[in-house]
Design an enzyme around this catalytic site. Structure first.
Site, PDB file in Angstrom:
ATOM      1  N   SER A 261       0.850  -1.201   0.000  1.00 39.63           N
ATOM      2  CA  SER A 261       0.000   0.000   0.000  1.00 39.63           C
ATOM      3  C   SER A 261       0.877   1.239   0.000  1.00 39.63           C
ATOM      4  O   SER A 261       2.023   1.189   0.454  1.00 39.63           O
ATOM      5  CB  SER A 261      -0.864   0.022   1.264  1.00 39.63           C
ATOM      6  OG  SER A 261      -0.058   0.407   2.381  1.00 39.63           O
ATOM      7  N   ASP A 262       0.325   2.342  -0.464  1.00 38.47           N
ATOM      8  CA  ASP A 262       1.027   3.591  -0.206  1.00 38.47           C
ATOM      9  C   ASP A 262       0.897   3.843   1.300  1.00 38.47           C
ATOM     10  O   ASP A 262       0.042   3.256   1.968  1.00 38.47           O
ATOM     11  CB  ASP A 262       0.427   4.736  -1.031  1.00 38.47           C
ATOM     12  CG  ASP A 262       1.415   5.880  -1.175  1.00 38.47           C
ATOM     13  OD1 ASP A 262       1.298   6.654  -2.129  1.00 38.47           O
ATOM     14  OD2 ASP A 262       2.337   5.972  -0.329  1.00 38.47           O
ATOM     15  N   TRP A 263       1.701   4.719   1.784  1.00 42.24           N
ATOM     16  CA  TRP A 263       1.801   4.896   3.249  1.00 42.24           C
ATOM     17  C   TRP A 263       0.532   5.524   3.811  1.00 42.24           C
ATOM     18  O   TRP A 263       0.252   6.682   3.577  1.00 42.24           O
ATOM     19  CB  TRP A 263       3.029   5.734   3.565  1.00 42.24           C
ATOM     20  CG  TRP A 263       4.259   4.922   3.852  1.00 42.24           C
ATOM     21  CD1 TRP A 263       5.036   4.977   4.965  1.00 42.24           C
ATOM     22  CD2 TRP A 263       4.853   3.912   3.005  1.00 42.24           C
ATOM     23  NE1 TRP A 263       6.072   4.085   4.873  1.00 42.24           N
ATOM     24  CE2 TRP A 263       5.977   3.415   3.706  1.00 42.24           C
ATOM     25  CE3 TRP A 263       4.539   3.364   1.762  1.00 42.24           C
ATOM     26  CZ2 TRP A 263       6.805   2.400   3.187  1.00 42.24           C
ATOM     27  CZ3 TRP A 263       5.342   2.368   1.241  1.00 42.24           C
ATOM     28  CH2 TRP A 263       6.461   1.898   1.942  1.00 42.24           C
ATOM     29  N   GLY A 265      -2.410   4.260   2.951  1.00 44.38           N
ATOM     30  CA  GLY A 265      -3.433   4.139   1.905  1.00 44.38           C
ATOM     31  C   GLY A 265      -4.450   3.054   2.159  1.00 44.38           C
ATOM     32  O   GLY A 265      -5.329   2.813   1.338  1.00 44.38           O
TER      33      GLY A 265
END
Ligand code: GLC
Length: 747
Positions: A261-263, A265
């Site tokens: 995941s993006d941080w 997200g």
């Protein structure tokens, strides 16, 4: 006898070792068997621990089994400085200085896949040396709007250019045992409202433009990990979007990597479990909002997930599928015996940095002023104006910022290159500090003083080299925000115009990841755009200014006259940046040069049919996609075309260097329907390109290839690729608007 005994002992040891070495630790065992063996030995909690952050940039291994953790780090242009284990504060190491390589838009502007290979090898040597396993990059989101704050991290407006340039980068990073984490998958094409905006896009545009570079990176480069984007598609977060991640990425494309995941997200456990997410990275307890100590176990894929499995509400098989992907990533990197040691800040890396920068600089205008050969300007007075002549452009910009050991600024390099001249500097304007989350308000009086001083000094000089453009401040080229407008900021337009009014020998040099307005263009004889050049910025620029290097960069994006000329900007807030958390890519496939290429009438019809707010005529671009000048000239012969078996077609054309200097030319091949088409289609689309190096007077026969698939479009009725039979045109071009020859062929 002695030899027999030693042989016997060797065999015994080997057998004995085998008996002791479990398969998952046996580097000679097949990967999938190692994975199954490791999985069979792991407890439930150990499996869960692998699926989420245990610190800012690491996810857990299994210490009990000797399975290594994953060390991740930003970013696409170099290895980020070490941050503290559990905060965003720098760890203040004294050995984490790096080389800042040029921005990926600069790499794209080289149109030279060999540069991507050099880039990938060098940057991954720095990552490996720092003990990193996953490089959080590269990024291949598309430049649909020139306001996107992160465009500098991406590779332009065309999916074929981005694909061809990103594949070698990934291949050469991963050859060194470091994983790429291709980002941000998908449709993260703006920073405004990035955590919440849902992107509405046609199936054709999604498939033909926005997914394409990711698809090629999966199929050709086999990227080992990918990062989901913050935004939503079909109203589901892309970090755990079943249709996108399980449907397209893992099933249709057959991808075997780990989706990170993006941080912050990740937004809920059920979607995270069933939506294709494998490793939840983040910042705070709930992944986004709250900071507290060591609550990584509260992550959605941590305790909540573990409890569901314990309660039999989620089958172990769902958990195991994720763990297999993470183990595969660990065995490919952290536990890969072939992972290189690497090196940091070696001269070889600086050389690669400079070479890519030199090839990425684009000469946009030159009315007999450049190159300024040092011998020819001996003893002259050169005034360098502009804050970007001295400002670090490797700090700031968000997560891609770097702590560099050695940068050479444009001013320093110009002073070195023109040692026989009097080189002066006037700052000209001030832009404030590189801050992440707000625009630094500047002091107008200070700017006026700097402006007037620069103009006064310009009168007295023999040459002015203006070095300005964008920078990495918030509201410029920086993550977590978009640009406030299309103009250069800090009074630069007025300053350039006033400098040109008093000094005819002015070269304008701009840095930046995005196009911008140029109201002063007619007044200046020479213009170079440099993107961001990294640690060797000054050397690369001075090389081109002096003629030591013949520029060969070509634009990976269209430079329009006005912001409203871009198709994405014709549909009001709905088209960008969105209203009520919904943004609509109303331009569809007609983005970038695909839009500017349309005949005026077709543009008007399209705008009317899509109920655009602004129906005014679209101006021709200032500088089109694929454009770039050289200090020499090239002539193209008449192209011919031949069918090449079941492969497709080969277009052959002679290219001659008709000037006095050696140079490189990017020969571009676009393909378009000659016959009427059953669906709306761009006039032509980039399908192949090659960069050739030619000595003065030399000619090279250049082959350009068209594959059958290059003719396909995404059919929204059948939800698949389709090729229309009939006649096509192959355009041999020096830019998207500079057609040097056309040949047609039948399919
Ligand atoms: C950021 C960025 C992403 C980066 C990550 C870690 O929010 O969107 O590109 O890799 O967080 O810093």
């Amino acid at each position: 006898m002695k030899r027999f005994v030693s042989f016997f002992l060797t065999v015994l040891t080997a057998l004995n070792l085998n008996a002791q070495t479990p398969k998952y630790l046996d580097n000679n065992a097949p990967m999938e068997e190692r994975i199954e063996d490791a999985l069979s030995r792991m407890t439930l909690h150990e499996k869960i621990s692998m699926l989420h952050a245990q610190s800012k940039f690491t996810s857990a291994g299994v210490p009990r089994l000797g399975i290594r953790q994953l060390n991740m780090d930003d970013g696409p242009h170099g290895c980020r400085e070490e941050l503290e284990w559990n905060t965003w504060s720098p760890a203040k190491w004294t050995n984490d200085y790096v080389v800042a390589f040029p921005s990926l838009t600069c790499l794209a502007a080289t149109w030279n896949p060999d540069m991507s290979a050099l880039y990938g090898n060098a940057i991954s040597e720095e990552f490996a040396f720092r003990g990193k396993d996953v490089l959080l990059g590269p990024g291949v989101n598309m430049a649909r709007t020139p306001l996107n704050g992160r465009a500098f991290e991406y590779m332009g407006e065309d999916p074929v250019l981005a694909s061809e340039m990103v594949v070698p980068y990934i291949q050469h990073v991963q050859q060194n045992g470091v994983a790429c984490c291709l980002k941000h998958f998908v449709l993260n094409d703006q920073e405004t409202d990035r955590f919440r905006v849902n992107v509405n896009v046609s199936e054709r545009a999604l498939r033909e433009i926005y997914l394409r570079p990711f698809e090629m990176a999966v199929k050709k480069a086999k990227t080992w990990s990918m990062m989901g984007s913050y935004n939503l598609w079909q109203n589901v977060h892309c970090c755990h979007n079943d249709a996108l991640l399980n449907g397209i990425l893992k099933k249709e494309w057959g991808w075997d990597g780990a989706l990170v995941s993006d941080w912050g997200g990740t937004t809920n456990t059920q979607e995270a479990i069933y939506g294709g997410l494998d490793i939840e990275m983040g910042t705070y307890t709930d992944g986004k909002l709250r900071e507290s100590e060591f609550t990584y176990d509260d992550y959605y894929l941590a305790k909540p997930f573990e409890q569901l499995v314990k309660d039999g509400k989620v089958p172990m098989s769902v958990l195991d599928e994720k763990v297999r992907r993470v183990l595969r990533l660990i065995f490919r990197t952290a536990m890969n015996p072939k992972k290189v040691i690497g090196n940091q800040c070696s001269e070889a890396h600086y050389e690669v940095c400079r070479q890519i920068g030199e090839e990425g600089i684009v000469l946009l205008k030159n009315e007999k002023l450049l190159p300024l050969e040092p011998a020819a300007v001996q003893g002259k007075r050169i005034l360098v104006v502009g804050e970007n002549a001295t400002r670090s452009l490797t700090q700031g910009g968000g997560s891609s910022e770097l702590k560099t050991l050695r940068d050479i600024s444009p001013l320093e390099a110009i002073q070195q290159m023109y040692a026989g001249c009097t080189v002066m500097h006037a700052q000209g304007y001030v832009s404030g500090r590189a801050v992440y989350d707000r625009v630094d308000r500047i002091n107008a009086d200070e700017n006026k003083r700097l402006h007037d001083e620069a103009v006064r000094m310009a009168r007295e000089a023999d040459f002015v080299i203006y070095v300005g453009g964008l920078n990495k401040n918030h509201g410029q080229d920086c993550e977590n925000g978009d640009r406030e407008g299309y103009n250069l900021s800090f009074g630069q337009n007025e300053l350039i115009a006033d400098l040109a009014a008093v000094q005819k020998n002015i070269v304008v040099v701009t840095f930046g990841g995005n196009p911008y307005a140029m109201p002063w263009l007619r007044k200046v004889p020479a213009l170079l755009h440099c993107w961001y050049l990294g640690s060797e910025a000054g050397s690369a620029l001075a090389g081109v200014l002096s003629g030591k290097v013949n520029p060969s960069g070509k634009l990976p994006v269209t430079f329009a006259q006005r912001l409203e000329d871009y198709s994405s900007m014709r549909f009001g807030a709905e088209g960008y940046p969105g209203t009520n958390k919904q943004v609509h890519y109303k331009e569809g496939i007609f983005m970038g040069y695909r839009w500017f290429d349309l005949p005026k009438a077709a543009q008007q019809n399209f705008l009317k049919s899509e109920h655009a707010q602004d129906l005014t005529a679209v101006g021709q671009p200032l500088f089109p996609f694929g454009f770039g000048l050289s200090y020499t000239t090239f002539r193209y012969g008449k192209p011919t075309i031949s069918a090449t078996g079941d492969y497709g077609w080969t277009v052959t054309v002679d290219v001659t260097n008709t000037g006095q200097r050696a140079g490189k030319e990017v020969v571009q091949l676009y393909v378009g329907r000659k016959d009427k088409s059953g669906v709306a289609r761009p006039v032509k689309e980039l399908k192949y390109f090659t960069k050739v190096s030619l000595q003065p007077g030399n000619t090279k026969q250049v082959n350009l290839f068209i594959r059958r698939d290059d003719l396909s479009y995404w059919d929204e009725k059948t939800h698949g690729w389709n090729i229309e039979p009939g006649t096509y045109n192959a355009y041999v071009c020096a830019s998207s608007t500079d057609v040097r020859g056309v040949v047609s062929f039948k399919y």
